[in-house]
Design an enzyme around this catalytic site. Structure first.
Site, PDB file in Angstrom:
ATOM      1  N   ARG A  82       0.933  -1.287   0.034  1.00  6.01           N
ATOM      2  CA  ARG A  82       0.091   0.059   0.101  1.00  6.01           C
ATOM      3  C   ARG A  82       0.821   1.444  -0.016  1.00  6.01           C
ATOM      4  NH1 ARG A  82      -2.008   0.942   4.225  1.00  6.01           N
ATOM      5  NH2 ARG A  82      -1.048  -0.916   5.506  1.00  6.01           N
ATOM      6  N   TYR A 221      -0.867  -3.545  -7.027  1.00  2.14           N
ATOM      7  CA  TYR A 221      -0.736  -4.266  -5.813  1.00  2.14           C
ATOM      8  C   TYR A 221      -1.948  -4.437  -5.140  1.00  2.14           C
ATOM      9  CZ  TYR A 221      -0.152  -5.350  -0.973  1.00  2.14           C
ATOM     10  OH  TYR A 221      -0.166  -6.023   0.246  1.00  2.14           O
ATOM     11  N   GLY A 223      -3.666  -4.344  -2.104  1.00  2.00           N
ATOM     12  CA  GLY A 223      -4.188  -3.088  -1.232  1.00  2.00           C
ATOM     13  C   GLY A 223      -4.487  -1.868  -1.813  1.00  2.00           C
ATOM     14  N   LYS A 230      -9.791  -2.417   1.212  1.00  2.00           N
ATOM     15  CA  LYS A 230      -9.425  -1.439   2.349  1.00  2.00           C
ATOM     16  C   LYS A 230     -10.282  -0.171   1.737  1.00  2.00           C
ATOM     17  CE  LYS A 230      -6.175  -3.669   4.447  1.00  2.00           C
ATOM     18  NZ  LYS A 230      -6.457  -4.427   5.732  1.00  2.00           N
ATOM     19  N   HIS A 250     -10.664  -2.627  11.116  1.00  2.73           N
ATOM     20  CA  HIS A 250      -9.534  -3.429  10.703  1.00  2.73           C
ATOM     21  C   HIS A 250      -9.395  -4.651  11.563  1.00  2.73           C
ATOM     22  CE1 HIS A 250      -5.096  -3.525   9.140  1.00  2.73           C
ATOM     23  NE2 HIS A 250      -5.922  -4.328   8.622  1.00  2.73           N
ATOM     24  N   SER A 272      -1.547  -3.680  10.268  1.00  2.00           N
ATOM     25  CA  SER A 272      -1.054  -4.786   9.048  1.00  2.00           C
ATOM     26  C   SER A 272       0.240  -5.336   9.554  1.00  2.00           C
ATOM     27  CB  SER A 272      -0.839  -3.816   7.815  1.00  2.00           C
ATOM     28  OG  SER A 272      -1.858  -3.180   7.649  1.00  2.00           O
ATOM     29  N   CYS A 274       0.388  -7.749  11.692  1.00  2.00           N
ATOM     30  CA  CYS A 274       0.914  -7.677  13.226  1.00  2.00           C
ATOM     31  C   CYS A 274      -0.048  -8.823  13.981  1.00  2.00           C
ATOM     32  CB  CYS A 274       0.338  -6.424  13.983  1.00  2.00           C
ATOM     33  SG  CYS A 274       1.733  -5.229  13.570  1.00  2.00           S
ATOM     34  N   GLY A 275      -0.607  -9.781  13.010  1.00  2.00           N
ATOM     35  CA  GLY A 275      -0.912 -11.025  13.691  1.00  2.00           C
ATOM     36  C   GLY A 275      -2.531 -11.355  13.786  1.00  2.00           C
ATOM     37  N   THR A 277      -4.439 -12.320  10.865  1.00  4.80           N
ATOM     38  CA  THR A 277      -4.610 -13.619   9.979  1.00  4.80           C
ATOM     39  C   THR A 277      -4.316 -14.784  10.978  1.00  4.80           C
ATOM     40  OG1 THR A 277      -4.488 -12.427   8.021  1.00  4.80           O
ATOM     41  CG2 THR A 277      -4.240 -14.726   8.253  1.00  4.80           C
ATOM     42  N   ASN A 278      -3.047 -14.559  11.608  1.00  2.39           N
ATOM     43  CA  ASN A 278      -2.717 -15.613  12.631  1.00  2.39           C
ATOM     44  C   ASN A 278      -3.515 -15.938  13.652  1.00  2.39           C
ATOM     45  OD1 ASN A 278       0.322 -16.875  11.885  1.00  2.39           O
ATOM     46  ND2 ASN A 278       0.231 -14.796  11.233  1.00  2.39           N
ATOM     47  N   ASP A 297      -9.561  -9.734   8.532  1.00  2.00           N
ATOM     48  CA  ASP A 297      -9.088  -8.594   8.370  1.00  2.00           C
ATOM     49  C   ASP A 297     -10.120  -7.573   8.745  1.00  2.00           C
ATOM     50  OD1 ASP A 297      -6.703  -6.916   7.411  1.00  2.00           O
ATOM     51  OD2 ASP A 297      -7.863  -6.522   5.842  1.00  2.00           O
ATOM     52  N   SER A 388       4.809 -10.132   0.624  1.00  2.00           N
ATOM     53  CA  SER A 388       4.233 -11.004  -0.171  1.00  2.00           C
ATOM     54  C   SER A 388       3.033 -11.706   0.252  1.00  2.00           C
ATOM     55  CB  SER A 388       5.312 -12.156  -0.398  1.00  2.00           C
ATOM     56  OG  SER A 388       5.769 -12.648   0.517  1.00  2.00           O
ATOM     57  N   ARG A 389       2.175 -11.963  -0.544  1.00  2.23           N
ATOM     58  CA  ARG A 389       0.729 -12.365  -0.048  1.00  2.23           C
ATOM     59  C   ARG A 389       0.326 -13.548  -0.678  1.00  2.23           C
ATOM     60  NH1 ARG A 389      -1.927  -8.733   3.909  1.00  2.23           N
ATOM     61  NH2 ARG A 389      -0.205  -7.103   4.379  1.00  2.23           N
ATOM     62  N   ARG A 420       2.545  -4.046  17.733  1.00  4.80           N
ATOM     63  CA  ARG A 420       4.018  -4.521  17.631  1.00  4.80           C
ATOM     64  C   ARG A 420       4.952  -3.826  18.556  1.00  4.80           C
ATOM     65  NH1 ARG A 420       6.554  -8.153  14.083  1.00  4.80           N
ATOM     66  NH2 ARG A 420       4.783  -8.606  12.874  1.00  4.80           N
ATOM     67  N   GLY A 518      -0.249 -20.197  18.486  1.00  4.05           N
ATOM     68  CA  GLY A 518      -1.216 -21.087  19.192  1.00  4.05           C
ATOM     69  C   GLY A 518      -1.143 -20.936  20.462  1.00  4.05           C
TER      70      GLY A 518
HETATM   71  P1  GTP Z   1      -2.663  -7.769   7.428  1.00  2.25           P
HETATM   72  O1  GTP Z   1      -3.061  -8.747   6.719  1.00  2.25           O
HETATM   73  O2  GTP Z   1      -1.670  -6.882   6.614  1.00  2.25           O
HETATM   74  O3  GTP Z   1      -3.647  -6.519   8.137  1.00  2.25           O
HETATM   75  O4  GTP Z   1      -1.807  -8.276   8.744  1.00  2.25           O
HETATM   76  P2  GTP Z   1      -2.126  -9.187  10.020  1.00  2.25           P
HETATM   77  O5  GTP Z   1      -2.648  -8.462  11.141  1.00  2.25           O
HETATM   78  O6  GTP Z   1      -3.409 -10.345   9.516  1.00  2.25           O
HETATM   79  O7  GTP Z   1      -0.842  -9.985  10.125  1.00  2.25           O
HETATM   80  P3  GTP Z   1      -0.452 -11.730  10.028  1.00  2.25           P
HETATM   81  O8  GTP Z   1      -1.194 -12.370  10.974  1.00  2.25           O
HETATM   82  O9  GTP Z   1      -0.246 -12.062   8.771  1.00  2.25           O
HETATM   83  O10 GTP Z   1       0.893 -11.422  10.874  1.00  2.25           O
HETATM   84  C1  GTP Z   1       2.082 -11.046  10.053  1.00  2.25           C
HETATM   85  C2  GTP Z   1       3.506 -11.147  10.909  1.00  2.25           C
HETATM   86  O11 GTP Z   1       3.237 -11.310  12.244  1.00  2.25           O
HETATM   87  C3  GTP Z   1       4.219 -12.618  10.527  1.00  2.25           C
HETATM   88  O12 GTP Z   1       5.443 -12.252  10.337  1.00  2.25           O
HETATM   89  C4  GTP Z   1       3.982 -13.455  11.684  1.00  2.25           C
HETATM   90  O13 GTP Z   1       4.821 -14.396  11.555  1.00  2.25           O
HETATM   91  C5  GTP Z   1       3.840 -12.399  12.796  1.00  2.25           C
HETATM   92  N1  GTP Z   1       3.010 -13.026  13.930  1.00  2.25           N
HETATM   93  C6  GTP Z   1       1.753 -13.287  13.888  1.00  2.25           C
HETATM   94  N2  GTP Z   1       1.424 -13.644  14.904  1.00  2.25           N
HETATM   95  C7  GTP Z   1       2.355 -13.661  15.882  1.00  2.25           C
HETATM   96  C8  GTP Z   1       2.667 -14.064  17.324  1.00  2.25           C
HETATM   97  O14 GTP Z   1       1.712 -14.406  18.148  1.00  2.25           O
HETATM   98  N3  GTP Z   1       4.020 -13.928  17.730  1.00  2.25           N
HETATM   99  C9  GTP Z   1       4.976 -13.517  17.007  1.00  2.25           C
HETATM  100  N4  GTP Z   1       6.124 -13.145  17.650  1.00  2.25           N
HETATM  101  N5  GTP Z   1       4.792 -13.044  15.790  1.00  2.25           N
HETATM  102  C10 GTP Z   1       3.438 -13.236  15.205  1.00  2.25           C
HETATM  103 MN    MN Z   2      -3.943 -10.636   7.207  1.00  2.00          MN
HETATM  104 MN    MN Z   3      -5.009  -5.480   6.742  1.00  2.00          MN
END
Ligand code: GTP
Ligand code: MN
Ligand code: MN
Length: 610
Positions: A82, A221, A223, A230, A250, A272, A274-275, A277-278, A297, A388-389, A420, A518
């Site tokens: 973006r 790109y 975004g 967005k 968001h 973005s 910062c976790g 999706t995870n 998201d 990269s996505r 973060r 996890g």
């Molecule tokens: P956007 O899709 O850009 O809005 O971002 P997002 O918030 O979905 O971020 P995503 O979950 O893809 O996380 C991106 C980065 O954060 C990756 O490098 C992950 O490895 C890292 N990350 C995610 N969860 C954790 C966590 O619990 N601990 C740590 N140390 N890193 C994390």
């Molecule tokens: Mn995401």
């Molecule tokens: Mn996002």
């Protein structure tokens, strides 16, 4: 001589929506494409478009043994994220864009961009994509139409949104829709050879909040070009939400079920990369707990008749950060991708026709990196761009909650804010009340990532993780959040409780204090316990923080001292934040709600009392 628009496909337009027809006609006249194609979203169309993109060198088909019906794309190395510097909120009144957005008067922006759009689709196909954010079955479906000259965008929109003939039919003759115009800004002269990733060095991502229009130019790109995401679902939708009394945020949305079968829905706003999706796809490491995904998201949140806040994920796909996604960090994302039907952008291509990126696991001995160069583990360079996505259908996610499909959304019990931060911010803090939670969101801070062009690792304020996405004055946005806290019937007990998390705190050696991923289920468990009136906490100047014993750390392998460090509230570090927050708040002048100044004063007083 350019051909008249009728010969560019308008005569065969599959709709009698006169406003839409007029707009398509107008854009075709302005941008002079070779032809106009109405996107129907069919499998045949997908096949044709992806074949064309492969022939053009934009996509490479992956080996179906690894990833069926999936593709690898490389962008121009200057078109990878973006572009916040080139993103504009063109409200009539500059004050409505506020201090956090770039602003240009709408007529001036339209003049500038009309000049850029003139003839910009020459030699290309203009696609018309009818789409809807959220289910088509919603009471008032949120329609949009994107016009684009990029087949990559069409393919990606098919993954990310509900789109095509059904949506066009649903629009009938007169449904309102967001006008979303996109061009890569790379016209072709007769006989001129195309490049695999055409784009322009001149970029504008412009929003006209009053007329609900989006004009994007110069970038392919995601975004910047998948305008349902967005641009519509956050920037334009946040303005609709202000006007209509809801929230466009968001945020991820997850469903958490306890061993006793009790269900809680949690939303979370982290900047973005910062976790979100995870966390949305997390596999709990604690026995008996279950997490299912609703969204990763974007959350649209409205009050239900029962006075509770319901969240809906308006998207249809996942557009996730690839690096760091692997079997140990996010197995559910890996399973989603293995089902295929995905587009991977700016990752590495392995010699056997699969994709790879840093954090996935064992590196291949040789690959082609995101710039198209030979890559080996000894190259000394990253194989994949930091932003990269993967772009993949959400219904392939093995833990997708059934409620994802419900137009009503899910009632939110807790909202998490997080960023973060290497220092200062503890693993989890519970807000004292809604207004304190809004204060936490309004002062959210995070180190910048590769998700946006610019320097990485700098601490900046990113209110509600929405800094790049608030479509109006952020001071008014804070006020809107305060107003939402009054609920529909003034019953604060029905509001979600607000928490602040930080998975990214580090020790003196730079190592993460908390294992994350996890293991974050342990933090969610404490949050659920707090929602249920259990869960021990200490009241600190910044809010309620778990006692070291209150977190379930069984089998985690951390020492008590390590857990205490992750949870620590360091008074001096927090005092050092105060001048930064004061400076941040001062940016908003009269627009900053007085209750937020009062929160800052109260925090200062509590810190001084220590
Ligand atoms: P956007 O899709 O850009 O809005 O971002 P997002 O918030 O979905 O971020 P995503 O979950 O893809 O996380 C991106 C980065 O954060 C990756 O490098 C992950 O490895 C890292 N990350 C995610 N969860 C954790 C966590 O619990 N601990 C740590 N140390 N890193 C994390
Ligand atoms: Mn995401
Ligand atoms: Mn996002």
């Amino acid at each position: 001589m350019t051909a008249p628009a009728t010969s560019r496909g308008l005569a065969q337009a599959p709709t009698s929506h006169s406003k839409l027809l007029a707009w398509v006609h107008e854009v075709a006249e302005l941008t002079t494409p070779d032809q106009v194609v109405w996107v129907d979203g069919s499998d045949e169309e997908w096949q044709r478009l992806t074949d064309e993109l492969v022939a053009a060198g934009t996509l490479v088909r992956l080996d179906p043994e690894h990833k069926p019906n999936s593709f690898w794309a490389r962008t121009d190395p200057t078109d990878v994220a973006r572009v916040e510097e080139r993103t504009f909120i063109c409200s009539v009144d500059e004050a409505d864009a506020g201090p956090t957005n770039n602003w240009m008067a709408p007529d001036e922006m339209k003049r500038t961009m009309t000049a850029l759009y003139r003839g910009c689709m020459r030699g290309r196909t203009m696609y018309v994509i009818p789409f809807v954010m959220g289910p088509l079955e919603a009471e008032s479906p949120m329609f949009g139409v994107e016009i684009t000259d990029s087949a990559y965008v069409v393919a990606s929109m098919r993954i990310m949104t509900r789109m095509g003939a059904k949506v066009l039919e649903g629009m009938g003759d007169d449904a309102d829709f967001v006008h979303a115009l996109h061009s890569i800004g790379a016209p072709l002269a007769p006989g001129e050879a195309d490049v695999p990733w055409p784009c322009s060095q001149t970029k504008y991502i412009s929003h006209f909040p009053e007329t609900r229009e989006i004009w994007s130019y110069g970038s392919g790109y995601g975004g910047n070009s998948l305008l349902g995401k967005k641009c519509y679902s956050l920037r334009i939708a946040s303005v609709m939400a202000r006007d209509e009394g809801w929230l466009a945020e968001h945020m991820l949305i997850l469903k958490m079920t306890s061993p006793e079968g009790k269900v809680h829905y949690i939303a979370g706003a982290f900047p973005s990369a910062c976790g979100k999706t995870n966390l949305a796809m997390l596999e709990p490491t604690i026995a008996g707990w279950k997490v299912e995904t609703v969204g990763d998201d974007i959350a649209w949140m409205r009050f239900g008749d029962d006075g509770r806040l319901y969240a809906l994920n308006p998207e249809f796909g996942l557009f996730g950060v690839a690096p760091g996604t692997g079997w140990t960090t996010n197995a559910n994302a890996m399973r989603t991708l293995d089902r295929g039907n995905s587009v991977f952008t700016n990752v590495a291509l392995t010699d056997d026709g699969d994709v790879w990126w840093e954090g996935m696991g064992e590196p291949p001995a040789h690959a082609t990196d995101w710039k198209g160069a030979d890559w080996t583990p000894d190259s000394g360079e990253l194989s994949s761009h930091g932003n990269s996505r993967f772009c993949t259908p959400i219904n392939q996610c093995p833990i997708l909650a059934d409620e994802y499909h419900d137009p009503k959304g899910v009632p939110i019990d807790a909202i998490l804010f997080g960023g973060r931060r290497k220092t200062t911010v503890p693993l989890v803090t519970e807000a004292r009340d809604w207004v304190h939670g809004v204060y936490m969101g309004a002062t959210l801070s995070s180190e910048t990532t590769a998700a946006a062009a610019g320097q990485v690792g700098v601490v900046r304020r990113d209110p509600m993780a929405m800094l790049p996405f608030i479509g109006y004055n952020a001071g008014d946005y804070f006020q809107h959040w305060i107003e939402m806290g009054k609920g529909v019937d003034g019953d604060a007990a029905k509001l979600p409780k607000i928490f602040y998390v930080n998975w990214f705190r580090r020790d003196d050696d730079g190592k993460f204090l908390w294992p994350g991923f996890g293991e974050n289920s342990r933090v969610l468990k404490w949050i659920v316990e707090r929602l249920e009136g259990r869960g021990a906490a200490v009241e600190t100047p910044i809010g309620y923080v778990p006692t070291a014993d209150a977190l379930d750390v069984e089998g985690l392998g951390l020492t008590r001292a390590e857990i205490e460090t992750a949870l620590k509230v360091d008074i001096d570090e927090w005092r050092a934040e105060l001048p930064q927050i004061t400076e941040w708040f001062e940016k908003f002048g009269d627009k900053l709600p007085a209750v937020l100044w009062a929160e800052l004063d109260a925090l200062r007083a509590r810190l001084d009392g220590q």
